[in-house]
Design a protein around this motif. Structure first.
Motif, short mmCIF file in Angstrom:
data_model
loop_
_atom_site.label_atom_id
_atom_site.label_comp_id
_atom_site.label_asym_id
_atom_site.label_seq_id
_atom_site.Cartn_x
_atom_site.Cartn_y
_atom_site.Cartn_z
N SER A 87 0.85 -1.21 0.00
CA SER A 87 0.00 0.00 0.00
C SER A 87 0.87 1.24 0.00
O SER A 87 0.64 2.17 -0.78
CB SER A 87 -0.90 0.03 1.24
N VAL A 88 1.87 1.26 0.87
CA VAL A 88 2.73 2.44 0.97
C VAL A 88 3.51 2.64 -0.33
O VAL A 88 3.54 3.74 -0.88
CB VAL A 88 3.70 2.31 2.18
N SER A 89 4.13 1.57 -0.84
CA SER A 89 4.96 1.78 -2.03
C SER A 89 4.11 2.09 -3.27
O SER A 89 4.48 2.95 -4.07
CB SER A 89 5.89 0.59 -2.27
N ASN A 90 2.95 1.46 -3.41
CA ASN A 90 2.10 1.75 -4.58
C ASN A 90 1.64 3.21 -4.58
O ASN A 90 1.74 3.90 -5.58
CB ASN A 90 0.84 0.87 -4.57
N ALA A 91 1.14 3.66 -3.44
CA ALA A 91 0.59 5.02 -3.38
C ALA A 91 1.69 6.07 -3.46
O ALA A 91 1.51 7.10 -4.12
CB ALA A 91 -0.23 5.21 -2.11
N SER A 92 2.82 5.80 -2.79
CA SER A 92 3.88 6.82 -2.80
C SER A 92 4.45 6.96 -4.22
O SER A 92 4.65 8.07 -4.71
CB SER A 92 4.99 6.48 -1.81
N SER B 87 -2.31 3.27 2.22
CA SER B 87 -2.20 3.89 0.91
C SER B 87 -2.18 5.41 1.09
O SER B 87 -1.47 6.13 0.38
CB SER B 87 -3.36 3.49 0.00
N MET B 88 -2.95 5.90 2.05
CA MET B 88 -2.94 7.34 2.33
C MET B 88 -1.59 7.76 2.88
O MET B 88 -1.05 8.81 2.52
CB MET B 88 -4.04 7.70 3.32
N LEU B 89 -1.04 6.92 3.75
CA LEU B 89 0.30 7.22 4.28
C LEU B 89 1.31 7.25 3.12
O LEU B 89 2.15 8.15 3.05
CB LEU B 89 0.70 6.15 5.32
N GLY B 90 1.17 6.29 2.22
CA GLY B 90 2.05 6.25 1.05
C GLY B 90 1.88 7.50 0.21
O GLY B 90 2.87 8.07 -0.28
N PHE B 91 0.65 7.96 0.05
CA PHE B 91 0.37 9.17 -0.73
C PHE B 91 1.11 10.36 -0.10
O PHE B 91 1.73 11.16 -0.80
CB PHE B 91 -1.14 9.40 -0.74
N ILE B 92 1.04 10.44 1.24
CA ILE B 92 1.72 11.54 1.95
C ILE B 92 3.24 11.44 1.74
O ILE B 92 3.91 12.44 1.46
CB ILE B 92 1.38 11.51 3.47
#
Lengths: 307, 253
Positions: B72-77, B151-156
């Motif tokens: 989630s983190v790597s996809n969104a970031s 995913s939101m954390l990744g976006f940030i």
């Protein structure tokens, strides 16, 4: 003509303290092509970015067809297409996909017929399924134009659209821009190429050091700001300008074979008759003469240097 | 609401997944399968049961969470950092889309990808481990909540990072250690008392614990505490994203 973009007292100071725009006031008319000229760092891109919502202005207001770019950002932005200066595209995607993405982003429903029309007008139809990484620089530039046109904007911003583009392609782009104007699209063009502005624009705006120095109809600008030169090609070498002609604004070129007389076309008496009589009296013979209107480039250089 | 913009962003992002199938889906599934083979089947067969659950079955929720969080983190970031890096972010900023729509598009796609990976891992696990899911809806709820939150954390992180190194720093140096130490491979009750207390400051403990409860009705902390902490983390991420778009942090000049 009614203003489709209205900019009032716009200023932008970046975090570091650099003031990129200083109290800009400008109305852009519906259906016109306006060219914004200015040296590097003059504030052209900041002005465009402010209108498009990429840069937040420090002061002032901008309305697009009456819609405030902040309060009514959806309506305002929906009318705008932007072609940026840099070749910013996702190289792994196909031409067709990036155009469809742009259209969707602006809330328009799928319209393959429109995408086809845009791609054909930009001579990219046969490349529609190609990945962007396989395209030449000029084609990528056209893809950017295609992306900006994918949502059928009423206003198109072209930030240095022909930078790094070969002469033939540049002419093709000029043709495309002309067609857009004919279809009613308002075009705002920034360029370094003065000849581009001269050929394309209805009005010219000159920006320098964050200020709009001047905005005028292209023809009027050339007439108002331009001076004309009368060139006399001499039969024999002249060592110096005779004292009897010292009242005239004359210049002798280095090889002593040409005399140049600069005059203001706006004046009722240009002084040409008196000059020619004086030259005859001074026994100076010339084999040819020509007049030349100063170009937009010369006007631009003069304006920027004045600041 | 500009639904077409959300759809466009979502589809565009998902297209990247299909284009990079090996990296997006095959790779996490393969690495998790290796965990099952090594820790579950090979070593796990020699380990005693934990709270009456075989070690290999105990591992399943933890490994799913490990994969879900990192994916989630790597996809969104990457999803939001990439347009910033290549400059195509201008289109997003100049389009008639709101913050919510941008987040829904990017976070929705990133969460979808990690959910797909999570489900494939669960399916893969079923080939190696004899397991049961006692509360499947709660399991799905946890899965969804965690995928969205991280995913939101990744976006940030994708907005905050200004180079590829920073993009990797948080997932590698923070998320992965927290997940490993958050009870993916063990029950925190197996730790000395002092380290149990320290571990409670690790937010991932609550996610894994709650998620494991949905499988076997065993947990390190109370289910409601797990749900509350996950919700709190979601709220913190929401506030962070709201602040980013309100201030234009790293997006606008």
């Amino acid at each position: 003509m009614s203003a489709i973009i209205s900019i009032k007292n716009l200023s932008k100071t970046y975090e570091g303290g650099f003031q990129a725009l200083k109290d800009i006031n400008l109305d852009i008319n519906k259906g016109e092509i306006i060219a914004l000229l200015g040296p590097n760092g003059a504030g052209k891109t900041t002005l465009i970015s402010s209108i498009c919502g990429i840069v937040t202005p420090t002061e002032g207001s901008i309305t697009i067809d009456g819609f405030d770019i902040e309060k009514d950002y959806r309506e305002a932005r929906a009318m705008i297409g932007l072609v940026p200066q840099e070749l910013t595209i996702e190289t792994f995607e196909t031409v067709n996909n990036v155009l469809e993405f742009s259209r969707g982003l602006f809330g328009k429903k799928k319209d393959p017929a429109h995408i086809e029309k845009v791609l054909k007008s930009l001579s990219l139809w046969d490349k529609k399924d190609d990945r962007l990484m396989t395209l030449s620089g000029g084609m990528k530039r056209r893809v950017l134009i295609g992306k900006a046109l994918a949502h059928e904007p009423e206003i198109l911003f072209l930030d240095e659209p022909t930078a790094g583009v070969d002469v033939e392609l540049r002419k093709e782009m000029w043709e495309t821009i002309r067609e857009l104007k004919e279809s009613g699209v308002t075009v705002i063009l920034t360029t370094h190429y003065i000849d581009e502005a001269e050929k394309m624009a209805d009005r010219i705006g000159v920006i320098n050091q964050g200020q709009i120095i001047l905005v005028d109809e292209k023809k009027a600008l050339i007439q108002k700001m331009g001076e004309k030169n009368l060139m006399l090609h001499l039969c024999e070498k002249l060592a110096e300008i005779p004292a009897s002609l010292s009242n005239y604004n004359l210049q002798l070129n280095d090889d002593g074979m040409q005399l140049r007389y600069s005059y203001d076309v706006q004046q009722e008496d240009t002084g040409i008759t008196g000059l020619l009589e004086g030259i005859e009296a001074a026994n100076i013979n010339y084999r040819d003469l020509e007049t030349k209107q100063s170009s937009l480039e010369e006007i631009f250089v003069k304006l920027v240097q004045k600041q | 609401m500009n639904y077409r913009a959300i759809e466009a962003i979502y589809k565009y992002e998902m297209a990247r997944t299909w284009r990079t199938l090996a990296q997006s889906i095959v790779s996490p599934v393969l690495s998790t399968s290796l965990y099952f083979v090594v820790f579950g089947s090979a070593i796990g067969s020699r380990m005693s049961d934990i709270d009456g659950i075989s070690y290999s079955a105990f591992l399943v929720p933890g490994l799913m969470m490990l994969s879900l969080l990192t994916q989630s983190v790597s996809n969104a970031s990457f999803g939001i950092y990439f347009p910033r890096f290549i400059g195509t972010i201008f289109e997003l900023l100049s389009a008639p889309v709101s913050t919510l729509e941008i987040v829904l598009g990017y976070v929705g796609a990133a969460a979808s990808k990690s959910l797909i990976v999570g489900c494939i891992i669960l399916l893969t696990a079923s080939f190696f481990v004899d397991m049961q899911i006692m509360h499947p809806f709660l399991m799905l709820f946890f899965l969804l909540l965690t995928a969205l939150t991280f995913s939101m954390l990744g976006f940030i992180i994708g907005i905050w990072a200004d180079n590829f190194e920073k993009l990797q720093v948080v997932p590698l140096l923070i998320i992965t250690p927290l997940t490993f130490l958050g009870g993916s491979f063990y029950s925190i009750n197996m730790l000395p008392e002092f380290w149990q207390t320290v571990t409670l400051f690790n937010p991932v403990v609550y996610l894994i614990s709650g998620f494991r409860w949905s499988f076997y009705e065993i947990s390190d902390v109370d289910l409601w505490v797990s749900l509350g902490m996950t919700g709190l983390f979601l709220l913190i991420c929401l506030v962070g994203i709201y602040w980013i778009f309100k201030t234009g942090y790293r997006l606008k000049n």
